[in-house]
Design a protein around this motif. Sequence first.
Motif, PDB file in Angstrom:
ATOM      1  N   GLU B  52       0.788  -1.293   0.088  1.00  0.00           N
ATOM      2  CA  GLU B  52       0.076  -0.232  -0.053  1.00  0.00           C
ATOM      3  C   GLU B  52       0.868   1.398  -0.042  1.00  0.00           C
ATOM      4  OE1 GLU B  52      -2.921  -0.581   2.834  1.00  0.00           O
ATOM      5  OE2 GLU B  52      -3.084  -2.460   1.820  1.00  0.00           O
ATOM      6  N   GLY B 219     -15.313 -13.529   7.176  1.00  0.00           N
ATOM      7  CA  GLY B 219     -15.092 -13.061   5.825  1.00  0.00           C
ATOM      8  C   GLY B 219     -14.361 -14.245   5.502  1.00  0.00           C
ATOM      9  N   TYR B 310     -14.789   1.069  -4.735  1.00  0.00           N
ATOM     10  CA  TYR B 310     -14.214  -0.434  -3.980  1.00  0.00           C
ATOM     11  C   TYR B 310     -14.762  -1.188  -5.637  1.00  0.00           C
ATOM     12  CZ  TYR B 310     -13.973  -4.525  -1.479  1.00  0.00           C
ATOM     13  OH  TYR B 310     -13.547  -6.049  -1.178  1.00  0.00           O
ATOM     14  N   LYS B 312     -15.110  -5.226  -6.718  1.00  0.00           N
ATOM     15  CA  LYS B 312     -13.983  -6.527  -6.028  1.00  0.00           C
ATOM     16  C   LYS B 312     -14.423  -7.741  -6.591  1.00  0.00           C
ATOM     17  CE  LYS B 312     -18.308  -6.907  -4.147  1.00  0.00           C
ATOM     18  NZ  LYS B 312     -19.377  -6.891  -2.883  1.00  0.00           N
ATOM     19  N   GLU B 319     -11.952 -13.434  -2.341  1.00  0.00           N
ATOM     20  CA  GLU B 319     -12.610 -11.930  -2.953  1.00  0.00           C
ATOM     21  C   GLU B 319     -11.709 -11.068  -3.208  1.00  0.00           C
ATOM     22  OE1 GLU B 319     -15.887 -10.128  -1.707  1.00  0.00           O
ATOM     23  OE2 GLU B 319     -15.419  -8.130  -1.021  1.00  0.00           O
ATOM     24  N   TYR B 323      -9.422  -0.432  -2.495  1.00  0.00           N
ATOM     25  CA  TYR B 323      -9.782   0.357  -2.729  1.00  0.00           C
ATOM     26  C   TYR B 323      -9.271   1.207  -2.516  1.00  0.00           C
ATOM     27  CZ  TYR B 323     -13.209   3.690  -0.349  1.00  0.00           C
ATOM     28  OH  TYR B 323     -14.331   4.650   0.321  1.00  0.00           O
ATOM     29  N   LYS B 336      -6.412   0.361  -0.910  1.00  0.00           N
ATOM     30  CA  LYS B 336      -5.806  -0.839  -0.260  1.00  0.00           C
ATOM     31  C   LYS B 336      -6.368  -2.093  -0.620  1.00  0.00           C
ATOM     32  CE  LYS B 336      -7.496  -3.007   3.028  1.00  0.00           C
ATOM     33  NZ  LYS B 336      -6.791  -3.264   4.604  1.00  0.00           N
ATOM     34  N   ARG B 338      -7.936  -5.983  -0.401  1.00  0.00           N
ATOM     35  CA  ARG B 338      -9.133  -6.411   0.456  1.00  0.00           C
ATOM     36  C   ARG B 338      -8.388  -7.379  -0.225  1.00  0.00           C
ATOM     37  NH1 ARG B 338     -11.675 -11.390   0.951  1.00  0.00           N
ATOM     38  NH2 ARG B 338     -13.650 -11.057   3.053  1.00  0.00           N
ATOM     39  N   PHE B 342      -5.901 -13.300   3.528  1.00  0.00           N
ATOM     40  CA  PHE B 342      -5.582 -12.544   4.236  1.00  0.00           C
ATOM     41  C   PHE B 342      -7.005 -13.359   5.665  1.00  0.00           C
ATOM     42  CE2 PHE B 342      -6.700  -8.539   7.276  1.00  0.00           C
ATOM     43  CZ  PHE B 342      -5.173  -8.715   8.662  1.00  0.00           C
ATOM     44  N   CYS B 343      -8.626 -12.954   5.219  1.00  0.00           N
ATOM     45  CA  CYS B 343      -9.585 -13.226   6.010  1.00  0.00           C
ATOM     46  C   CYS B 343      -9.974 -14.693   5.637  1.00  0.00           C
ATOM     47  CB  CYS B 343     -11.323 -12.788   5.474  1.00  0.00           C
ATOM     48  SG  CYS B 343     -10.800 -10.975   4.105  1.00  0.00           S
ATOM     49  N   VAL B 376      -1.548 -12.137   2.305  1.00  0.00           N
ATOM     50  CA  VAL B 376      -1.929 -11.966   3.365  1.00  0.00           C
ATOM     51  C   VAL B 376      -1.081 -10.346   4.235  1.00  0.00           C
ATOM     52  CG1 VAL B 376      -2.136 -13.159   5.866  1.00  0.00           C
ATOM     53  CG2 VAL B 376      -2.479 -14.710   4.069  1.00  0.00           C
ATOM     54  N   ASP B 377      -0.199 -10.928   3.707  1.00  0.00           N
ATOM     55  CA  ASP B 377       1.100  -9.561   4.436  1.00  0.00           C
ATOM     56  C   ASP B 377       1.265  -8.675   3.176  1.00  0.00           C
ATOM     57  OD1 ASP B 377       1.766 -11.559   6.228  1.00  0.00           O
ATOM     58  OD2 ASP B 377       3.284 -12.304   5.468  1.00  0.00           O
ATOM     59  N   ARG B 378       0.729  -9.126   2.514  1.00  0.00           N
ATOM     60  CA  ARG B 378       0.642  -7.987   1.180  1.00  0.00           C
ATOM     61  C   ARG B 378       1.928  -7.485   1.379  1.00  0.00           C
ATOM     62  NH1 ARG B 378      -4.180  -5.049   2.879  1.00  0.00           N
ATOM     63  NH2 ARG B 378      -4.393  -7.173   4.330  1.00  0.00           N
TER      64      ARG B 378
ATOM     65  N   ASP C  30     -19.131   5.100  -5.725  1.00  0.00           N
ATOM     66  CA  ASP C  30     -19.671   4.808  -5.040  1.00  0.00           C
ATOM     67  C   ASP C  30     -21.014   5.073  -4.147  1.00  0.00           C
ATOM     68  OD1 ASP C  30     -18.691   2.286  -5.973  1.00  0.00           O
ATOM     69  OD2 ASP C  30     -17.404   1.840  -4.884  1.00  0.00           O
ATOM     70  N   LEU C  57     -21.836  -9.675   5.566  1.00  0.00           N
ATOM     71  CA  LEU C  57     -19.835 -10.008   5.538  1.00  0.00           C
ATOM     72  C   LEU C  57     -19.103  -8.453   5.260  1.00  0.00           C
ATOM     73  CD1 LEU C  57     -17.591 -11.878   4.311  1.00  0.00           C
ATOM     74  CD2 LEU C  57     -18.403 -11.410   2.200  1.00  0.00           C
ATOM     75  N   LEU C  58     -18.331  -8.148   6.140  1.00  0.00           N
ATOM     76  CA  LEU C  58     -17.837  -7.397   6.474  1.00  0.00           C
ATOM     77  C   LEU C  58     -16.194  -7.928   5.245  1.00  0.00           C
ATOM     78  CD1 LEU C  58     -16.616  -4.474   7.010  1.00  0.00           C
ATOM     79  CD2 LEU C  58     -15.854  -5.584   9.264  1.00  0.00           C
ATOM     80  N   CYS C  60     -14.143  -5.209   3.985  1.00  0.00           N
ATOM     81  CA  CYS C  60     -12.479  -5.049   3.913  1.00  0.00           C
ATOM     82  C   CYS C  60     -12.745  -3.519   4.874  1.00  0.00           C
ATOM     83  CB  CYS C  60     -12.770  -4.161   2.632  1.00  0.00           C
ATOM     84  SG  CYS C  60     -11.097  -3.290   2.379  1.00  0.00           S
ATOM     85  N   THR C 112     -14.472 -11.247  11.673  1.00  0.00           N
ATOM     86  CA  THR C 112     -13.668 -10.849  10.376  1.00  0.00           C
ATOM     87  C   THR C 112     -12.531  -9.652  10.549  1.00  0.00           C
ATOM     88  OG1 THR C 112     -12.527 -10.666   8.042  1.00  0.00           O
ATOM     89  CG2 THR C 112     -14.595  -9.828   8.623  1.00  0.00           C
ATOM     90  N   LEU C 138       1.594  -6.877  10.694  1.00  0.00           N
ATOM     91  CA  LEU C 138       2.476  -6.976  10.154  1.00  0.00           C
ATOM     92  C   LEU C 138       3.025  -6.543  10.117  1.00  0.00           C
ATOM     93  CD1 LEU C 138      -0.608  -5.604   7.131  1.00  0.00           C
ATOM     94  CD2 LEU C 138       0.306  -8.173   7.693  1.00  0.00           C
TER      95      LEU C 138
END
Lengths: 457, 378, 166, 179
Positions: B52, B219, B310, B312, B319, B323, B336, B338, B342-343, B376-378, C30, C57-58, C60, C112, C138
């Motif tokens: 990011e 998620g 956003y 997806k 997913e 963002y 960002k 997603r 990670f989820c 996961v870590d990006r 959006d 569902l969240l 992000c 999540t 992280l």
Amino acid sequence: MNLAVFTTFLGQAGQAIEEKVIEKGIVDFAADYSTKWDGGGEGGLFLAGAVRWLVETYTVPDWVPLSSVINGTLGAETFPELGGLLITIGMVFGFVNIFAIGAVWSERKVSAHMQCRLGPMEVGPHGLLQTVADGLKLLTKEDIIPRLADKTLFAIAPAVVFAGVLMRFVPLPFGDQLIASDLDLGLFFVAAVGAVEVLGVIMAGWASNNKWSLFATIRTATQMVSYEIPIGIAFVTVILCCGSFSLVDVVNMQGGTLTDIDGEAHNGWAWHWNLFRNPFMLILAITYFIASLAECKRAPFDLPEAESELVSGFHTEYTGMRFALFFLAEYAAMYLVAAVAVVLFLGGWWSGIYWVDEIGMGTDTWLASWLDGVLGPTLTAVLGVLIKVKVFLTKAFILVFIQMWVRWTLPRVRLDQMMYVCWKVLLPASLVCLIGSCLWELATGGASFFGFGIVVK
Amino acid sequence: MTEAKIRTEEMLLNMGPQHPSTHGVFRVVVRTDGELILESQSHIGYLHRCFEKCAEGNNYLQVVPYTDRMDYLCAMMNNWGYAASIEKLTGIEVPERAEYIRVIVAELNRVASHLLAFGTYGLDIGAITPFLYAFRDRERILKIFEKLCGQRLNYSYVRIGGVTFDMTDEILSDIEAFCDYFDPKIIDEYDNLLSYNGIFISRTANVGVIPADLAISYGVTGPSLRGSGVPRDLRRDAPYGIYDRLEFDVPVGSGEMGQVGDCWDRYMVRMREMRQSIRLVRQAIKDIPDGPFCDKKAFRGVKPKAGETYKKVEGARGEVGFYVVSDGTNIPYRVKARAPSFCNISILDKLTSMSDVMLADLVAIIGSLDIVLGEVDR
Amino acid sequence: MARLEIGQIIAVLKEKLPEAVSEEVLDGVDPVIVVKAEQWAAVAELCRDDSRLGFDLLSCITGVDYPEREEGAEIEVIYNLDSTANLHELTVKVKLPRSDPRVASVEGTWATADWHERETYDLVGVIFEGHHNLVRILCADDWVGHPLRKDYEPPDSFHGIKNVIY
Amino acid sequence: MTEIENRNPDPLTKNVVLMTAVDDIINATRANSVWPLTFGLACCAIEMMATGAAKYDLDRFGSGPFRGTPRQSDLMVVAGTVTHKMAPRVKRLYDQMPEPKYVIAMGGCVIRGGPYVKHGYHVVKGVDLVIPVDVYIPGCPPRPEALLEGIFKVQKLMKREKILDRTRRTTKPEVYQPV
């Protein structure tokens, strides 16, 4: 353990020996001496006898310092026994090492060809020397003992594991008469000494002071102790049917000239093998093979060294030569369990064809007498020994190949499933086979399944 | 001896970051009682490569290669997700042909990714040969991609406004040949070798069961969610590109071998998705129109007006969302990502505390979630 | 159970929590609704539990740093909600003062959020009140600063390893 | 492909003729049995796996057995991006390997931070800040052929070793001690 090695050895031994060989023949000599050594007992300490004969007939040349002393000592009673013992040990050890080198190479080749690869190609023709390179490399690697490890146990554990496997080779025949020592309680010895290996693995895992190793240790202890029970029952069943603990006796009752209870001689064929002795034996053989996979920690029971779970299992902390010893022990154990299976169920060194089996045995079959005429009695005897070694090793190697095949095909079972297989499948099955075999022997008076009523004395 | 006299100790076991079956540099600290796992604590970030921050320092076009390196196993979908979000932000129309090419490459990439998941899952369970079979076939896909864009792994092929290079007829016929080779013969071979192997089933069925509501709450998306019986697939539920014109099924876990949502279901969803992907590729190849393959203007640079969005897409692991915040310059103000893995992996700690999980099961669960640490870590 | 338009979603929210939505940005790419920070926990509960909304569902959580806003330095936390049953989505924004960015944690509502919030804390420095384990996820545990703040300067070296080489 | 000059400044052991035959044999065995550590970090690890798998088959050159434990490996292929969080582990794994040990830096990230060199605050800009590296393989990620070539370079380095020479051990720069 090949006789070829032995004859080469002979070739270098000088004039006197050559004369003796011509005079009497090595096989006779060996048999003669081994009988003498055994106190006239049955079974051959063939190797030890042959070695003793060598040592006794060979005189050190005069120009060698202390030759008179050496020659004097050699002539005495104790030294040849010791020498014979040492050479026997050396030959067993040599076989184990050469086998392991070959087996590691072939395992890599077998797996590679199963996986659309070539496997080792660069070291020697088709990578034949790959394992030699690996071994020498491991020998020259730095030897690390972790600071928090139990240093003594850590250091001796690989040796204990290797010794545990090597000791089980003692009563194991490689062919007719080719045996380090035909123990009366051979099968018992094989089963009992197996525990030493477990001990070594436990020592290794505990002393490493590594949590993965500890996990592997507990797994090994559970697994090997559990699986010794079905293996033990398989042994007991065979012992019951054959009436002897000796591996040589067990083999002898499956082929060659069999004598039934009335003293009548019969030709031994493949259907006289224990595998076909009764229907239960077939099941028992499969039971034994599965249990033996677990016993030598092979897939699908390779939990103690499960790479994806326990990194490298009990030898996670081992480097260089110590690790190589574990490796050697593993492959030696593979051969060992296969060879025991051959002895127990697959007729040992008997090829299953009567005429072939009788070559060099002194019986008067058409093949044997024809060969006698062509080659002469001494060479026929040597040929007979060689064929038996070949047959025995071939059978064992086929079983080893099946072990590899299984390993590169099947996934690994979980700990509880491993225990389930042992206690709820293999154990009841082998018990049923034990009782079934007993009843069969009682009911038929010892008639074999396909062998039409041959009863072995 | 009574039970009280036997002294037992709980052990704290550190699995990773270097461990053969954590699929990278994932670390789990587990508290175990013998082989049983009482509790686990996941640690990530060993591959935190600051995607990011890098995105905030480069212009919109330069960010595309960074998205490759997030989920390096299905880079096409990541490219697509990022490109789609920028296209949504700027209102760039993607040429028809590019949309078809995107579907083809994305689905092929999905197959390649699932193949790797299949192979490494076999490896986790202890079967080594499937891994090499999977790589054998994956190489064929990589060869096609190499012909297409010169890269084997991080393609940067899907860009803002289209795709980098046109798909030649030769490559199309290569892809067709691959489809014919792969489906159904090879997938059936895999099923024979691993999917329906008794030991494999006993290792994965009824292990690591994720109930549907728990999965959604954590998620979890993609094949891992569909393994729990939730037919959520963004290609169908929130169509992007030309997916609404193509026919495909969404395989879901049905508890065929155990309970719904166990490892076997998650694994099997992937195997079945490969067939669907090949089906999609075949349709797309059949219908692919002629025309431009990119928006030349967008290739020279984009400068969206201030705003944020956003977007997806359905990656191989779930997913993939971006963002993007624009402040009107040619450098993104904030991107960002997603990341599905990670989820997906965040549910691991919950799973180990829910039921009796053995050490070997932990490996099976991690493998069945099919994580990529880069993401996961990006 | 049906797909709702953004207007209907806001209507549902306003029906239950009339004060919560402070701003509606419907002309952007959006549609976005801005929720008061102190009301966010209640809004989150409502979003998940109301069957018309059904945001289970969240997707992000994004934290964005705006140090140079006219109305004062702000940090925006953006929540992307999704409904697996109703197939509609919603972008919720919470604006926080940059000097003390605090917002209620929603990990009880969506599990999540646990890791997402930790990540946002790690990189942007938003403090989620009520989070059970708000530690870095992280970056290394002893990392200093929040890298995605606009005024972040990376350390010259970290534990003896040179970090900035250009 | 860059390779570091074999460093043997010790005049005592530089030209020992007696040991050359032994050296040759031992070096040949070592070079033909380079066991890498299963140690993947990121994208390059996938190419490393591809190198070991069916098409490229690292096993042909005796490097097939990927060992899970550093204790039994000779070569560490650092494949992927090393971060500050991971650096102490990389160092520890390197320390756990028995001598003689070699390191290949595979990919741009481990050489100098790759694409993350400017903005990657958490990325170690080159693994040689942490452990000494013998062979660098550029690429993002390098192709499997490149990794094979890198392993050949390592084999070349190995063939130049002298077993009496202990300088290799002592000249390893102690760049970094994990805290």
